[in-house]
Design a protein around this motif. Structure first.
Motif, PDB file in Angstrom:
ATOM      1  N   GLY A   8      -2.421  -5.270   5.606  1.00 23.55           N
ATOM      2  CA  GLY A   8      -3.118  -5.220   6.887  1.00 23.55           C
ATOM      3  C   GLY A   8      -4.614  -5.288   6.685  1.00 23.55           C
ATOM      4  O   GLY A   8      -5.110  -5.319   5.564  1.00 23.55           O
ATOM      5  N   PRO A   9      -5.351  -5.324   7.793  1.00 28.28           N
ATOM      6  CA  PRO A   9      -6.804  -5.441   7.670  1.00 28.28           C
ATOM      7  C   PRO A   9      -7.408  -4.183   7.036  1.00 28.28           C
ATOM      8  O   PRO A   9      -6.858  -3.089   7.162  1.00 28.28           O
ATOM      9  CB  PRO A   9      -7.271  -5.608   9.118  1.00 28.28           C
ATOM     10  N   ILE A  10      -8.529  -4.365   6.347  1.00 25.60           N
ATOM     11  CA  ILE A  10      -9.180  -3.209   5.726  1.00 25.60           C
ATOM     12  C   ILE A  10      -9.560  -2.195   6.799  1.00 25.60           C
ATOM     13  O   ILE A  10      -9.785  -2.543   7.950  1.00 25.60           O
ATOM     14  CB  ILE A  10     -10.395  -3.617   4.883  1.00 25.60           C
ATOM     15  N   GLU A  11      -9.582  -0.945   6.405  1.00 26.68           N
ATOM     16  CA  GLU A  11      -9.733   0.149   7.362  1.00 26.68           C
ATOM     17  C   GLU A  11     -11.183   0.490   7.643  1.00 26.68           C
ATOM     18  O   GLU A  11     -12.066   0.290   6.805  1.00 26.68           O
ATOM     19  CB  GLU A  11      -9.006   1.382   6.830  1.00 26.68           C
ATOM     20  N   ILE A  12     -11.388   1.063   8.808  1.00 24.30           N
ATOM     21  CA  ILE A  12     -12.692   1.591   9.191  1.00 24.30           C
ATOM     22  C   ILE A  12     -13.103   2.634   8.155  1.00 24.30           C
ATOM     23  O   ILE A  12     -12.297   3.438   7.714  1.00 24.30           O
ATOM     24  CB  ILE A  12     -12.626   2.200  10.605  1.00 24.30           C
ATOM     25  N   GLY A  13     -14.366   2.596   7.767  1.00 22.36           N
ATOM     26  CA  GLY A  13     -14.888   3.511   6.759  1.00 22.36           C
ATOM     27  C   GLY A  13     -14.839   2.959   5.350  1.00 22.36           C
ATOM     28  O   GLY A  13     -15.486   3.488   4.450  1.00 22.36           O
ATOM     29  N   SER A  14     -14.077   1.868   5.147  1.00 18.80           N
ATOM     30  CA  SER A  14     -14.004   1.230   3.828  1.00 18.80           C
ATOM     31  C   SER A  14     -15.294   0.471   3.545  1.00 18.80           C
ATOM     32  O   SER A  14     -16.001   0.049   4.453  1.00 18.80           O
ATOM     33  CB  SER A  14     -12.856   0.219   3.781  1.00 18.80           C
ATOM     34  N   ARG A  15     -15.557   0.281   2.273  1.00 17.60           N
ATOM     35  CA  ARG A  15     -16.670  -0.569   1.869  1.00 17.60           C
ATOM     36  C   ARG A  15     -16.258  -2.009   2.142  1.00 17.60           C
ATOM     37  O   ARG A  15     -15.181  -2.453   1.721  1.00 17.60           O
ATOM     38  CB  ARG A  15     -16.945  -0.384   0.376  1.00 17.60           C
ATOM     39  N   ALA A  16     -17.093  -2.745   2.874  1.00 14.36           N
ATOM     40  CA  ALA A  16     -16.778  -4.132   3.198  1.00 14.36           C
ATOM     41  C   ALA A  16     -16.956  -5.001   1.957  1.00 14.36           C
ATOM     42  O   ALA A  16     -17.989  -4.912   1.289  1.00 14.36           O
ATOM     43  CB  ALA A  16     -17.683  -4.635   4.310  1.00 14.36           C
ATOM     44  N   PRO A  17     -15.969  -5.823   1.628  1.00 14.32           N
ATOM     45  CA  PRO A  17     -16.138  -6.737   0.507  1.00 14.32           C
ATOM     46  C   PRO A  17     -17.303  -7.692   0.769  1.00 14.32           C
ATOM     47  O   PRO A  17     -17.374  -8.310   1.830  1.00 14.32           O
ATOM     48  CB  PRO A  17     -14.813  -7.504   0.464  1.00 14.32           C
ATOM     49  N   ASP A  18     -18.232  -7.754  -0.172  1.00 16.59           N
ATOM     50  CA  ASP A  18     -19.343  -8.692  -0.037  1.00 16.59           C
ATOM     51  C   ASP A  18     -18.795 -10.100  -0.252  1.00 16.59           C
ATOM     52  O   ASP A  18     -17.749 -10.283  -0.874  1.00 16.59           O
ATOM     53  CB  ASP A  18     -20.431  -8.366  -1.058  1.00 16.59           C
ATOM     54  N   PHE A  19     -19.479 -11.072   0.268  1.00 12.29           N
ATOM     55  CA  PHE A  19     -19.066 -12.458   0.053  1.00 12.29           C
ATOM     56  C   PHE A  19     -20.275 -13.369   0.058  1.00 12.29           C
ATOM     57  O   PHE A  19     -21.347 -13.008   0.545  1.00 12.29           O
ATOM     58  CB  PHE A  19     -18.035 -12.916   1.089  1.00 12.29           C
ATOM     59  N   GLU A  20     -20.060 -14.539  -0.500  1.00 12.24           N
ATOM     60  CA  GLU A  20     -21.047 -15.612  -0.525  1.00 12.24           C
ATOM     61  C   GLU A  20     -20.291 -16.886  -0.189  1.00 12.24           C
ATOM     62  O   GLU A  20     -19.464 -17.347  -0.981  1.00 12.24           O
ATOM     63  CB  GLU A  20     -21.676 -15.697  -1.909  1.00 12.24           C
TER      64      GLU A  20
END
Length: 160
Positions: A8-20
């Protein structure tokens, strides 16, 4: 069973995966470079499809709600930048449309919205705060449309 249906989608409070990722103008966009405001990340399955066009058209038509002093918006799909360029030019999409093209769907997968059986993301909606944590997280399948309640709930956490 798809990988996203387990995680499922990452949860609130999680560190957002950085992207480029590259946008429709082939410019590199890094999530970590957008820290001056909250970031609304809108995953969509494919360009040139009715529901996706309608949702991104809603963002375009209401852009001051989604791109202002408190929040900026980026849309992400698996199509390549040239496809996104043609589509965004035809539709008047001025916000970044990012290509999660290669490795195919890696960013959508990191956010828990990639559908491995179909090869494209579900409709994931995230708000990433200035501190890099997820402030809002929601997902609907490719045949479903995000309703006003999703947009309103996402914007309700902006700037807080």
């Amino acid at each position: 069973m798809t990988a996203q249906s387990v995680a499922g989608p990452i949860e609130i409070g999680s560190r957002a995966p950085d992207f480029e990722l590259r946008d429709q103008n082939n410019q590199v966009v890094r999530l970590s470079d957008l820290r001056d405001r909250d970031v609304l990340i809108v995953f969509f399955p494919l360009a040139f499809t009715g529901t996706c066009e309608g949702e991104l058209g809603f963002l375009r038509d209401n852009l001051p709600r989604f791109d202002n002093d408190y929040v900026t918006v980026v849309a992400v799909s698996v199509g390549p930048p040239p496809t996104h360029k043609v589509w965004s030019s035809a539709q008047g999409f001025l916000f970044p449309i990012l290509a999660d093209f290669w490795p195919h769907g890696a960013v959508a997968d990191a956010y828990g919205v990639f559908d491995v059986e179909r090869g494209f993301p579900n409709r994931g909606t995230f708000v990433v705060g200035r501190d890099g944590t997820v402030k809002f997280s929601a997902m609907v399948g490719p045949g479903e449309q995000r309703g006003d309640e999703t947009w309103d709930a996402a914007l309700a956490v902006v700037g807080h």
